[in-house]
Write a protein that holds these residues in place. Structure first.
Motif, PDB file in Angstrom:
ATOM      1  N   ARG A  51       0.841  -1.207   0.000  1.00 29.87           N
ATOM      2  CA  ARG A  51       0.000   0.000   0.000  1.00 29.87           C
ATOM      3  C   ARG A  51       0.873   1.252   0.000  1.00 29.87           C
ATOM      4  O   ARG A  51       0.566   2.241  -0.674  1.00 29.87           O
ATOM      5  CB  ARG A  51      -0.938   0.004   1.209  1.00 29.87           C
ATOM      6  CG  ARG A  51      -2.021  -1.061   1.162  1.00 29.87           C
ATOM      7  CD  ARG A  51      -3.138  -0.772   2.139  1.00 29.87           C
ATOM      8  NE  ARG A  51      -2.671  -0.729   3.516  1.00 29.87           N
ATOM      9  CZ  ARG A  51      -2.586  -1.799   4.297  1.00 29.87           C
ATOM     10  NH1 ARG A  51      -2.901  -2.999   3.825  1.00 29.87           N
ATOM     11  NH2 ARG A  51      -2.175  -1.691   5.547  1.00 29.87           N
ATOM     12  N   SER A 177     -12.715  -0.918   6.849  1.00 25.76           N
ATOM     13  CA  SER A 177     -12.089  -1.430   5.628  1.00 25.76           C
ATOM     14  C   SER A 177     -12.056  -2.955   5.628  1.00 25.76           C
ATOM     15  O   SER A 177     -12.314  -3.601   4.600  1.00 25.76           O
ATOM     16  CB  SER A 177     -10.667  -0.881   5.496  1.00 25.76           C
ATOM     17  OG  SER A 177     -10.680   0.514   5.321  1.00 25.76           O
ATOM     18  N   LEU A 178     -11.740  -3.528   6.776  1.00 27.35           N
ATOM     19  CA  LEU A 178     -11.707  -4.987   6.888  1.00 27.35           C
ATOM     20  C   LEU A 178     -13.096  -5.576   6.686  1.00 27.35           C
ATOM     21  O   LEU A 178     -13.272  -6.568   5.963  1.00 27.35           O
ATOM     22  CB  LEU A 178     -11.150  -5.381   8.259  1.00 27.35           C
ATOM     23  CG  LEU A 178     -10.865  -6.864   8.494  1.00 27.35           C
ATOM     24  CD1 LEU A 178      -9.872  -7.390   7.476  1.00 27.35           C
ATOM     25  CD2 LEU A 178     -10.349  -7.075   9.911  1.00 27.35           C
ATOM     26  N   ARG A 180     -15.673  -4.157   5.106  1.00 31.67           N
ATOM     27  CA  ARG A 180     -16.108  -3.945   3.717  1.00 31.67           C
ATOM     28  C   ARG A 180     -15.491  -4.981   2.793  1.00 31.67           C
ATOM     29  O   ARG A 180     -16.165  -5.507   1.895  1.00 31.67           O
ATOM     30  CB  ARG A 180     -15.754  -2.538   3.265  1.00 31.67           C
ATOM     31  CG  ARG A 180     -16.067  -2.276   1.796  1.00 31.67           C
ATOM     32  CD  ARG A 180     -15.842  -0.832   1.441  1.00 31.67           C
ATOM     33  NE  ARG A 180     -16.877   0.013   2.047  1.00 31.67           N
ATOM     34  CZ  ARG A 180     -16.882   1.346   1.956  1.00 31.67           C
ATOM     35  NH1 ARG A 180     -15.911   1.972   1.304  1.00 31.67           N
ATOM     36  NH2 ARG A 180     -17.841   2.038   2.524  1.00 31.67           N
ATOM     37  N   TRP A 181     -14.187  -5.237   2.990  1.00 33.48           N
ATOM     38  CA  TRP A 181     -13.539  -6.248   2.149  1.00 33.48           C
ATOM     39  C   TRP A 181     -14.250  -7.591   2.274  1.00 33.48           C
ATOM     40  O   TRP A 181     -14.518  -8.268   1.277  1.00 33.48           O
ATOM     41  CB  TRP A 181     -12.072  -6.404   2.547  1.00 33.48           C
ATOM     42  CG  TRP A 181     -11.421  -7.550   1.831  1.00 33.48           C
ATOM     43  CD1 TRP A 181     -10.863  -7.531   0.586  1.00 33.48           C
ATOM     44  CD2 TRP A 181     -11.304  -8.899   2.311  1.00 33.48           C
ATOM     45  NE1 TRP A 181     -10.402  -8.791   0.264  1.00 33.48           N
ATOM     46  CE2 TRP A 181     -10.668  -9.640   1.291  1.00 33.48           C
ATOM     47  CE3 TRP A 181     -11.684  -9.528   3.502  1.00 33.48           C
ATOM     48  CZ2 TRP A 181     -10.389 -10.996   1.435  1.00 33.48           C
ATOM     49  CZ3 TRP A 181     -11.414 -10.886   3.638  1.00 33.48           C
ATOM     50  CH2 TRP A 181     -10.767 -11.601   2.619  1.00 33.48           C
ATOM     51  N   ALA A 182     -14.570  -7.972   3.516  1.00 34.90           N
ATOM     52  CA  ALA A 182     -15.228  -9.264   3.734  1.00 34.90           C
ATOM     53  C   ALA A 182     -16.623  -9.291   3.106  1.00 34.90           C
ATOM     54  O   ALA A 182     -17.018 -10.298   2.510  1.00 34.90           O
ATOM     55  CB  ALA A 182     -15.311  -9.556   5.225  1.00 34.90           C
ATOM     56  N   ASP A 184     -17.612  -7.548   0.563  1.00 30.71           N
ATOM     57  CA  ASP A 184     -17.474  -7.519  -0.899  1.00 30.71           C
ATOM     58  C   ASP A 184     -16.933  -8.827  -1.464  1.00 30.71           C
ATOM     59  O   ASP A 184     -16.995  -9.053  -2.682  1.00 30.71           O
ATOM     60  CB  ASP A 184     -16.547  -6.364  -1.315  1.00 30.71           C
ATOM     61  CG  ASP A 184     -17.183  -5.000  -1.108  1.00 30.71           C
ATOM     62  OD1 ASP A 184     -18.418  -4.944  -0.937  1.00 30.71           O
ATOM     63  OD2 ASP A 184     -16.442  -3.992  -1.112  1.00 30.71           O
ATOM     64  N   ASN A 185     -16.375  -9.670  -0.583  1.00 35.99           N
ATOM     65  CA  ASN A 185     -15.798 -10.939  -1.027  1.00 35.99           C
ATOM     66  C   ASN A 185     -16.337 -12.077  -0.156  1.00 35.99           C
ATOM     67  O   ASN A 185     -15.574 -12.785   0.518  1.00 35.99           O
ATOM     68  CB  ASN A 185     -14.271 -10.889  -0.953  1.00 35.99           C
ATOM     69  CG  ASN A 185     -13.672  -9.834  -1.839  1.00 35.99           C
ATOM     70  OD1 ASN A 185     -13.418 -10.059  -3.019  1.00 35.99           O
ATOM     71  ND2 ASN A 185     -13.444  -8.642  -1.278  1.00 35.99           N
ATOM     72  N   HIS A 188     -14.727 -15.595  -0.184  1.00 34.30           N
ATOM     73  CA  HIS A 188     -13.327 -15.787   0.187  1.00 34.30           C
ATOM     74  C   HIS A 188     -13.258 -16.601   1.483  1.00 34.30           C
ATOM     75  O   HIS A 188     -14.040 -16.376   2.413  1.00 34.30           O
ATOM     76  CB  HIS A 188     -12.640 -14.436   0.391  1.00 34.30           C
ATOM     77  CG  HIS A 188     -11.146 -14.521   0.447  1.00 34.30           C
ATOM     78  ND1 HIS A 188     -10.471 -14.982   1.556  1.00 34.30           N
ATOM     79  CD2 HIS A 188     -10.185 -14.212  -0.477  1.00 34.30           C
ATOM     80  CE1 HIS A 188      -9.176 -14.945   1.335  1.00 34.30           C
ATOM     81  NE2 HIS A 188      -8.975 -14.487   0.100  1.00 34.30           N
ATOM     82  N   ALA A 191     -13.241 -14.507   4.703  1.00 34.77           N
ATOM     83  CA  ALA A 191     -14.230 -13.445   4.874  1.00 34.77           C
ATOM     84  C   ALA A 191     -14.895 -13.490   6.244  1.00 34.77           C
ATOM     85  O   ALA A 191     -15.010 -12.467   6.934  1.00 34.77           O
ATOM     86  CB  ALA A 191     -15.274 -13.520   3.764  1.00 34.77           C
TER      87      ALA A 191
END
Length: 226
Positions: A51, A177-178, A180-182, A184-185, A188, A191
């Motif tokens: 990043r 952020s963590l 949202r990532w989960a 959105d995925n 995974h 997730a």
């Protein structure tokens, strides 16, 4: 952030070192403030360094900073630096006093140190200690924090005490952020664990150390200049 770096009063072509740089915000801001400065930034986290490298490219600073994956405690720059930073990573060196002592040899004569450390805004509650996995002696109050760096031979010439809203923004940003990532995925394999980790941390913050643990970033100069 900008005010602290400006007050470090480094020359435009300063050499900067950031130990425990994370996503690189401090070191990149230092390069923006000093247009011909060069920097080294060290962290153990590969995702954080990726990043940081991406942010450096976006800001057109990539040719002036070298990111190093490694142990901040063991890293040595090619030469002493004009500004050495360790914000939020004093645990790597064993505490605040140990950090200041360890970084001393890496600061060039006339240089400055920027160190960020937690402190107790008020006596820690059992809930705060449990959430942080901490003991009361792990942090001091603000006055004790300042006295620690003075005993190590450095004097605070300026500081920023993070306001509650700044701390809130930090906590919401990374837990959000963590999460949202989960979301959105969802397919995974990590997730579900990511959502659980974000929830556990958020609960510890909101029901534990929010308003109890503060954060101070201290700009330091040697008490006895070389």
């Amino acid at each position: 952030m900008g005010r602290l770096i400006q007050r470090a009063a480094c020359s435009p072509d300063a050499l900067v070192l950031d130990l425990g740089c994370g996503a690189g915000e401090w070191v990149l801001r230092a390069l923006q403030e000093h247009p011909t400065a060069r920097a080294f930034a060290v962290d153990m986290s590969e995702p954080a360094l990726r990043r940081a490298e991406g942010s450096a490219r976006e800001r057109r600073l990539g040719d002036r900073v070298t990111f190093v994956r490694g142990d901040a405690q063991e890293y040595r720059p090619p030469q002493a630096c004009d500004l050495v930073m360790c914000v939020g990573s004093t645990h790597v060196f064993g505490g605040l006093g140990e950090t200041v002592q360890a970084l001393d040899e890496q600061v060039a004569p006339g240089g400055a140190m920027l160190v960020g450390e937690g402190f107790w805004e008020r006596p820690p509650t059992a809930e705060a200690l449990e959430a942080l996995g901490a003991e009361p002696a792990d942090f001091q109050d603000l006055a004790g924090t300042v006295e620690t760096v003075e005993r190590a031979g450095w004097a605070p010439v300026y500081a920023h005490i993070s306001e509650l809203g700044e701390w809130d923004d930090y906590e919401w940003s990374w837990t959000g952020s963590l999460t949202r990532w989960a979301l959105d995925n969802p397919d995974h394999p990590d997730a579900e664990a990511a959502i659980a980790a974000a929830r556990e941390h958020r609960t510890g913050w909101l029901r534990g150390y929010r308003g109890v643990l503060g954060f101070a970033t201290l700009l330091l100069q040697r008490q006895n200049p070389r």
